[in-house]
Scaffold this motif. Sequence first.
Motif, PDB file in Angstrom:
ATOM      1  N   HIS A 199      -4.819   5.863  12.575  1.00  0.00           N
ATOM      2  CA  HIS A 199      -5.265   5.593  10.895  1.00  0.00           C
ATOM      3  C   HIS A 199      -6.722   5.721  11.268  1.00  0.00           C
ATOM      4  CE1 HIS A 199      -2.120   3.873   8.695  1.00  0.00           C
ATOM      5  NE2 HIS A 199      -1.942   4.333   9.292  1.00  0.00           N
ATOM      6  N   THR A 224       6.085   2.576   1.710  1.00  0.00           N
ATOM      7  CA  THR A 224       4.778   1.662   1.076  1.00  0.00           C
ATOM      8  C   THR A 224       5.148   0.891   2.290  1.00  0.00           C
ATOM      9  OG1 THR A 224       6.609   0.006   0.637  1.00  0.00           O
ATOM     10  CG2 THR A 224       5.765   1.279  -1.337  1.00  0.00           C
ATOM     11  N   GLU A 225       4.006   0.111   2.419  1.00  0.00           N
ATOM     12  CA  GLU A 225       3.499  -0.419   3.464  1.00  0.00           C
ATOM     13  C   GLU A 225       3.284  -1.626   3.067  1.00  0.00           C
ATOM     14  OE1 GLU A 225      -0.356   0.682   6.466  1.00  0.00           O
ATOM     15  OE2 GLU A 225       1.758   1.211   7.246  1.00  0.00           O
ATOM     16  N   ASN A 271     -10.289   4.461   1.191  1.00  0.00           N
ATOM     17  CA  ASN A 271      -8.259   4.683   1.451  1.00  0.00           C
ATOM     18  C   ASN A 271      -8.592   5.021   3.196  1.00  0.00           C
ATOM     19  OD1 ASN A 271      -6.754   3.850  -0.748  1.00  0.00           O
ATOM     20  ND2 ASN A 271      -7.900   5.341  -1.568  1.00  0.00           N
ATOM     21  N   LEU A 321      -3.287   6.869   3.059  1.00  0.00           N
ATOM     22  CA  LEU A 321      -2.826   5.118   2.242  1.00  0.00           C
ATOM     23  C   LEU A 321      -3.436   4.849   1.238  1.00  0.00           C
ATOM     24  CD1 LEU A 321      -1.190   2.595   4.800  1.00  0.00           C
ATOM     25  CD2 LEU A 321      -2.275   1.531   2.989  1.00  0.00           C
ATOM     26  N   ARG A 342       0.895  -1.343  -0.063  1.00  0.00           N
ATOM     27  CA  ARG A 342       0.191   0.289  -0.179  1.00  0.00           C
ATOM     28  C   ARG A 342       0.896   1.371   0.086  1.00  0.00           C
ATOM     29  NH1 ARG A 342      -4.422  -1.268   4.704  1.00  0.00           N
ATOM     30  NH2 ARG A 342      -2.485  -1.406   5.970  1.00  0.00           N
ATOM     31  N   ASN A 354      -4.960   1.518  -0.597  1.00  0.00           N
ATOM     32  CA  ASN A 354      -5.057   0.495  -1.201  1.00  0.00           C
ATOM     33  C   ASN A 354      -5.131   0.292  -2.013  1.00  0.00           C
ATOM     34  OD1 ASN A 354      -5.307  -1.077   2.056  1.00  0.00           O
ATOM     35  ND2 ASN A 354      -6.988   0.912   2.380  1.00  0.00           N
ATOM     36  N   GLN A 382      10.066   3.976   4.239  1.00  0.00           N
ATOM     37  CA  GLN A 382       9.431   5.297   3.183  1.00  0.00           C
ATOM     38  C   GLN A 382      10.497   6.030   3.689  1.00  0.00           C
ATOM     39  OE1 GLN A 382       7.210   7.839   6.170  1.00  0.00           O
ATOM     40  NE2 GLN A 382       8.482   7.435   7.870  1.00  0.00           N
ATOM     41  N   ASN A 389       6.489  -1.563   6.824  1.00  0.00           N
ATOM     42  CA  ASN A 389       6.814  -0.499   6.614  1.00  0.00           C
ATOM     43  C   ASN A 389       8.110   0.749   6.007  1.00  0.00           C
ATOM     44  OD1 ASN A 389       4.976   2.716   6.524  1.00  0.00           O
ATOM     45  ND2 ASN A 389       6.984   2.801   7.258  1.00  0.00           N
ATOM     46  N   LYS A 394       2.053   4.977   0.877  1.00  0.00           N
ATOM     47  CA  LYS A 394       1.885   5.960   2.124  1.00  0.00           C
ATOM     48  C   LYS A 394       2.430   7.719   1.346  1.00  0.00           C
ATOM     49  CE  LYS A 394       2.452   5.662   5.557  1.00  0.00           C
ATOM     50  NZ  LYS A 394       3.393   5.022   7.596  1.00  0.00           N
TER      51      LYS A 394
END
Lengths: 212, 346
Positions: free
Chosen positions: A159, A50-51, A169, A198, A31, A200, A83, A81, A33
């Motif tokens: 979230h 990304t996650e 999302n 984030l 996912r 999806n 980034q 996670n 971000k």
Amino acid sequence: MEKNHAILTLYICLILWSIQSKGQPNLKPARIKLSYYANMFINPGLSVGTEIILTEKTTKASKKTVLRSQNNLSRNTWLLNGQVGGYTHLYNHSVLFTNYEIRYSRTTKRGRKFFGGIGLGIERSFLPETYEVTENGTVEKITLPGHFYAGPTISMGMHVKRRFFAAQNELFMEVQVPFLIDYNNTLLPKINVAFGMLINQKQKKQSNEITK
Amino acid sequence: MKLLNKVFLTILVLSSFFIISCDDENLSSLSDIIYIRNDKADMPAYIHGNGSNQIFVVLLHGGPGGNGLEYRLGKYAEELEKEVAMVYWDQRGQGMAQSNGPKNLTNIEQMAEDLEKLLLVLKDRYGPEAKMVLMGHSWGGTLGTYFLLDEKRQQLVDAWIEVDGAHDIIKLSEESLLMIDSLGTNQIRVENSAKDWQALIDWTHKITPDSVKHFTGEINQKSWEAIALLEEDEVINSIGHTSLEELRPLSLITSYFSGLATSNLLFEEIEKIEMTEQLHKINIPCLFLWGKYDVVVSPQLAKDAFELVSSDLKFVHYFEKSAHSPMSTEPDLFVEKVRAFVQVIP
């Protein structure tokens, strides 16, 4: 020393990219971000990451809870996670960073999602005009002055699901604290705050393991 | 590929942030930030004020553990910047200086070398005819004095202003004990915080002359307590409220953690410093500015320095309503003294 840090950063990035692009069967789609990333609350920046869901366990709620909540499922998720991003301290330096964390996320039966994470990060500072006096006494301007720092990071945040761009999302807020090792001979904590979304990615099959 | 594009785009956007400094060619209103690199450390120098007179006052901050910009908070700085260019320098390991070098580079000799490099860069940037005036406060007085004891380094400097400078830690501690005793006795006589002063006096009597060097930290702490009492009883002016606007370039958490580490690394070396016997090596114009009630760094050190330096042009002034920071407690008079001094520098 700086060259080693740069190579290590590149290496970690490539591994993550490789995992994601090959679409490992055990991993769910990454996912993406995007966030506004502020250092010490006031120094503005951006981050993209990304996650990847490593494991996810979903528990069905009792009838009583379902009546009170929006969702009848609670999820306990382990995530990877990663980034990259940067921020600028408007007066004296800017920073590019990348960090990777293992995060535990719990989505409550009421639909709220909280997480905490721990990982490693690396950052490179970029300083404004920097000069040095050479051995023969001349003053020279340094190209791309700055320093590499590495260290552990911890993070926590929440979230909230929102429907936008025709998909379900999430908006998120997180506080991330990297601890820079050997920054002026000390361990320096920094407080960074991110607000973002984030996204999806579409999944072909939804295969959640549901347990009672 | 989409993700890669996004990462690339983000980096592109961020790179636009990096254009964060600009040269101000107008010397009468300088506002520059430059860094000086020396032996694995990058140290910022914030240059503000009027450089058209070609006088640059390089401020050596206190601490160790302080930062240059905290000296830009007061009214005195605003006034001085109208006359001269003030250079607020963050020393190695303090303020917004950056390094990941080894701990053994945090010592006074290394910092003196850093200062030498700063002066060379300033001369290169603003011209060889630019006059360099060092102004050291407290720990900055230690560093400045140490720097000037080297004849070659002294040639880079046109004048020296020492403000409550700690150029002799052993003597400073001995004098602090004497001051607490004599000031305390006077304050008890006029019934100012008598109980607190008596407690301080009783504490000083426990320190024997031979053990002073083992109690420099505690003596410093008690001296600050004495100054707080003087301020409370309005014997001295209070520092008062100042705007924090000038601290914006500073990250307070970074400055705090860095300063604490550097202070701890330097402590052992600092508490042995005795430079009174070598003050005769200084022969450039000197101005000594001291608070009359500075219990932390006794005015006796100003008296010694004034008598012992070999300069032909030297001045001393004691501020009647001040302790350790006369620039903040009597800013107008402070500016007047500095202004008058820089005008007579040859």
